[in-house]
Design an enzyme around this catalytic site. Structure first.
Site, PDB file in Angstrom:
ATOM      1  N   ASP A 284       0.808  -1.224   0.000  1.00  0.00           N
ATOM      2  CA  ASP A 284       0.000   0.000   0.000  1.00  0.00           C
ATOM      3  C   ASP A 284       0.839   1.271   0.000  1.00  0.00           C
ATOM      4  O   ASP A 284       0.309   2.369   0.177  1.00  0.00           O
ATOM      5  CB  ASP A 284      -0.962   0.000   1.192  1.00  0.00           C
ATOM      6  CG  ASP A 284      -0.240  -0.012   2.521  1.00  0.00           C
ATOM      7  OD1 ASP A 284       0.899  -0.508   2.578  1.00  0.00           O
ATOM      8  OD2 ASP A 284      -0.803   0.489   3.514  1.00  0.00           O
ATOM      9  N   ARG A 287       5.595   1.705   3.297  1.00  0.00           N
ATOM     10  CA  ARG A 287       6.922   1.288   3.789  1.00  0.00           C
ATOM     11  C   ARG A 287       8.007   1.631   2.773  1.00  0.00           C
ATOM     12  O   ARG A 287       7.708   1.837   1.595  1.00  0.00           O
ATOM     13  CB  ARG A 287       6.950  -0.219   4.019  1.00  0.00           C
ATOM     14  CG  ARG A 287       6.029  -0.652   5.115  1.00  0.00           C
ATOM     15  CD  ARG A 287       6.225  -2.117   5.443  1.00  0.00           C
ATOM     16  NE  ARG A 287       5.418  -2.425   6.622  1.00  0.00           N
ATOM     17  CZ  ARG A 287       5.615  -3.443   7.422  1.00  0.00           C
ATOM     18  NH1 ARG A 287       6.588  -4.300   7.179  1.00  0.00           N
ATOM     19  NH2 ARG A 287       4.847  -3.631   8.479  1.00  0.00           N
TER      20      ARG A 287
HETATM   21  C1  G1P Z   1       3.711  -4.256  11.934  1.00  0.00           C
HETATM   22  C2  G1P Z   1       4.913  -3.438  12.336  1.00  0.00           C
HETATM   23  C3  G1P Z   1       4.473  -2.078  12.788  1.00  0.00           C
HETATM   24  C4  G1P Z   1       3.640  -1.403  11.704  1.00  0.00           C
HETATM   25  C5  G1P Z   1       2.502  -2.320  11.294  1.00  0.00           C
HETATM   26  C6  G1P Z   1       1.728  -1.757  10.120  1.00  0.00           C
HETATM   27  O1  G1P Z   1       2.853  -4.419  13.041  1.00  0.00           O
HETATM   28  O2  G1P Z   1       5.644  -4.077  13.357  1.00  0.00           O
HETATM   29  O3  G1P Z   1       5.612  -1.302  13.093  1.00  0.00           O
HETATM   30  O4  G1P Z   1       3.119  -0.196  12.164  1.00  0.00           O
HETATM   31  O5  G1P Z   1       3.015  -3.591  10.914  1.00  0.00           O
HETATM   32  O6  G1P Z   1       2.520  -1.593   8.983  1.00  0.00           O
HETATM   33  P1  G1P Z   1       2.834  -5.751  13.955  1.00  0.00           P
HETATM   34  O7  G1P Z   1       2.579  -6.908  13.044  1.00  0.00           O
HETATM   35  O8  G1P Z   1       4.218  -5.849  14.556  1.00  0.00           O
HETATM   36  O9  G1P Z   1       1.770  -5.505  14.974  1.00  0.00           O
HETATM   37 ZN    ZN Z   2       1.981  -0.885   4.314  1.00  0.00          ZN
END
Ligand code: G1P
Ligand code: ZN
Length: 548
Positions: A284, A287
């Site tokens: 999306d 990142r």
């Molecule tokens: C993961 C990442 C976190 C990010 C999220 C959404 O979450 O660790 O930093 O904000 O994806 O992209 P998690 O699976 O650790 O809860």
């Molecule tokens: Zn994303």
């Protein structure tokens, strides 16, 4: 009028009890979302948790994954039935997460619905997701996500308009019931915002002088944005953007720009054929991955380097107000904040915790170790923004990525950092691990493990400095003398079983010791992480499934 009202159907439904949003919205297997009423129940629960949107604008878009178009048609018909006056939809149903945030802000919309499961794979047997963003353009805070969940457990009906599908591929306006639906160019507002922040002429000159970029859009949402910005506006060579067509299944790939799923970029960057910058973004578009020739930049280092150099970009020329990072993100940025004498905030994982700090003007730059960086220009992390920031820094400093990273470490010290993920372990084992470790926490301070001495150990909780809200149980931290840390938390975005994340960090001030392999530099902490939490015993795994 009666005609319009007659088109609104109230559909009887029953609650699904698994609709609690996680770190970033509701994520489930696509097949779960495709069950009759499942998506509609959640969308109605969103609207039921909001007040005062009648007559206002809703922004809708997604990352283009399988079921995106069908879901968007449902959201449009429900938003119209519930009383939104105008619905803005990205052409083709496409809006990257940061572009959705930019559009909500630019159009002063009431909020937005983003259909995405981010970096998770897409397709009928993969993942789908939905999240709500508020009027500042950012993810709904916990108060709202909890209200959505509460409503989803008691919902009895939802409202939807019976209408033909909207043509999502043609720019322009149409009506659905009482609402105006406007199909907008998904790139324009976002691109204009980027042009206002970065020195496009200087970056274009750098490309003209032979700078080479390889950007992998991973067959996900950023392709159209990257082609328009890197190739067309900035003059990067044609073909600089690879996998630039959004595909419903991301070409069978996992659109996560890390060293596992974008390994080819790493290999390219470490080869003789390396361009000056290799970069990528996720499903999306929020990142980023940054790898210079012969130099991978960890997201935590990238945050620190961006914060230290942001003043080189026109949009930040007056300096930054403060920095925020999620708790597991390395402490590298803290050293920059200290030097700049600006505020530093440590928040729970998830971008939603940055919104208040950004709105209050306490911070300008935010980041997470999970390849997320962004600023006050929107209220989401932003992959292309981070890459443009790097391009701007490279153009201004006239140095390579490697030179900039090495100089940063020499000045601030190096935070060796790695995350070990144990994916899809049995939930019971993961819960037992946390229960045991939590019970042990009070006894850890003062204990030594080889040369490592525990200074403190706690269960991280956060008090939002703006609205005072408290978020508890946000990860277990073990802090060692000298700045090393181990953090344990469970993922809030997984869609199967539990995912244990172990974050390991060592601070090394001595430049003579900045050339170790990361896993070697962290070896004693990695062993200690196993010893303290008994990962093997609780999960049955003797090594992580992913190391980033
Ligand atoms: C993961 C990442 C976190 C990010 C999220 C959404 O979450 O660790 O930093 O904000 O994806 O992209 P998690 O699976 O650790 O809860
Ligand atoms: Zn994303």
């Amino acid at each position: 009028m009666s005609l319009l009202l007659a088109e609104i159907h109230t559909v009887a439904t029953k609650p699904f009890l698994d609709q609690r949003p996680g770190t970033s919205g509701l994520r489930k297997k696509t097949k779960i979302f495709q069950q009759p009423h499942y998506l509609a129940n959640f969308v109605q629960s969103i609207f039921a948790s909001l007040e005062g949107f009648e007559g206002k604008t809703l922004v809708v878009g997604g990352d283009g994954r399988f079921f995106n178009r069908e879901a968007i048609q449902i959201v449009i018909r429900m938003a119209a039935a519930n009383g939104f006056d105008e619905i803005l939809v990205g052409r083709g149903g496409i809006l990257s997460t940061p572009a959705a945030s930019a559009v909500i802000r630019a159009e002063k919309a009431f909020g937005g619905i983003v259909l995405s499961a981010s970096h998770n794979p897409g397709g009928p047997d993969a993942d789908f997701g939905i999240k709500y963003n508020i009027s500042n353009g950012g993810p709904a805070p916990e108060k709202i996500t909890e209200a959505i969940f509460a409503h989803s457990t008691t919902i009895e009906s939802y409202k939807i308009i019976e209408a033909p599908d909207v043509d999502l591929d043609t720019l322009g306006e149409t009506r659905v019931g009482g609402a105006k639906v406007r199909i907008i160019d998904p790139v324009a507002i976002y691109q204009a915002l980027m042009e206002s922040l970065f020195d496009f002429p200087a970056i274009a000159r750098m490309f003209k002088h032979g700078f080479r970029l390889k950007f992998d859009a991973m067959s996900a949402v950023t392709g159209p944005y990257a082609k328009a910005i890197f190739e067309e506006a900035l003059g990067a060579a044609k073909g600089s953007v690879m996998n630039g067509e959004p595909l419903p299944d991301f070409g069978h790939h996992h659109p996560d720009p890390n060293l596992v799923h974008a390994r080819h970029l790493y290999d390219l960057a470490m080869s003789d054929a390396s361009p000056d910058l290799c970069a990528a973004s996720d499903g999306d578009g929020d990142r980023n991955l940054i790898i210079g020739r012969g130099q991978f930049v960890t997201p935590s280092d990238s945050l620190a380097i961006i914060a230290a150099n942001a003043h080189l970009a026109p949009g930040y020329k007056n300096g930054i107000a403060g920095i925020a990072r999620s708790m597991p993100t390395s402490l590298a940025a803290d050293r920059v904040a200290e030097k700049l004498k600006i505020g530093m905030y440590e928040t729970p994982t998830g971008w939603k915790f940055f919104g208040n700090l950004l709105d209050a003007g306490k911070v300008t730059i935010c980041g997470e170790e999970s390849a997320g960086a962004g600023s006050n220009h929107v209220r989401e992390k932003d992959g292309l923004w981070a890459i443009l920031m790097w391009l701007n820094i490279l153009a201004a400093r006239q140095q390579s990525v490697r030179e900039i990273v090495r100089a940063h470490w020499a000045e601030f010290g190096r935070n060796y950092y790695s995350r070990h993920d144990y994916e899809e372990v049995a939930s019971e084992g993961a819960e037992a691990l946390f229960a045991d470790l939590r019970a042990k926490l009070p006894t850890l301070a003062g204990q030594t493990f080889g040369a490592l001495k525990v200074e403190a150990a706690d269960d991280f909780s956060y008090v939002d400095p703006v609205d005072g809200s408290v978020s508890k149980n946000q990860g277990l931290r073990i802090l060692f003398a000298g700045g090393s840390r181990i953090v344990y938390r469970l993922s809030g975005t997984g869609t199967a079983g539990a995912t244990l994340r172990v974050y390991i960090e060592r601070y090394e001030p001595d430049p003579a010791k900045h050339d170790l392999e990361t896993q070697d530099a962290l070896a004693d902490l990695i062993a200690c992480a196993e010893k303290i939490a008994e990962i093997r015993r609780h999960t049955g795994r003797d090594h992580p499934s992913v190391i980033t």
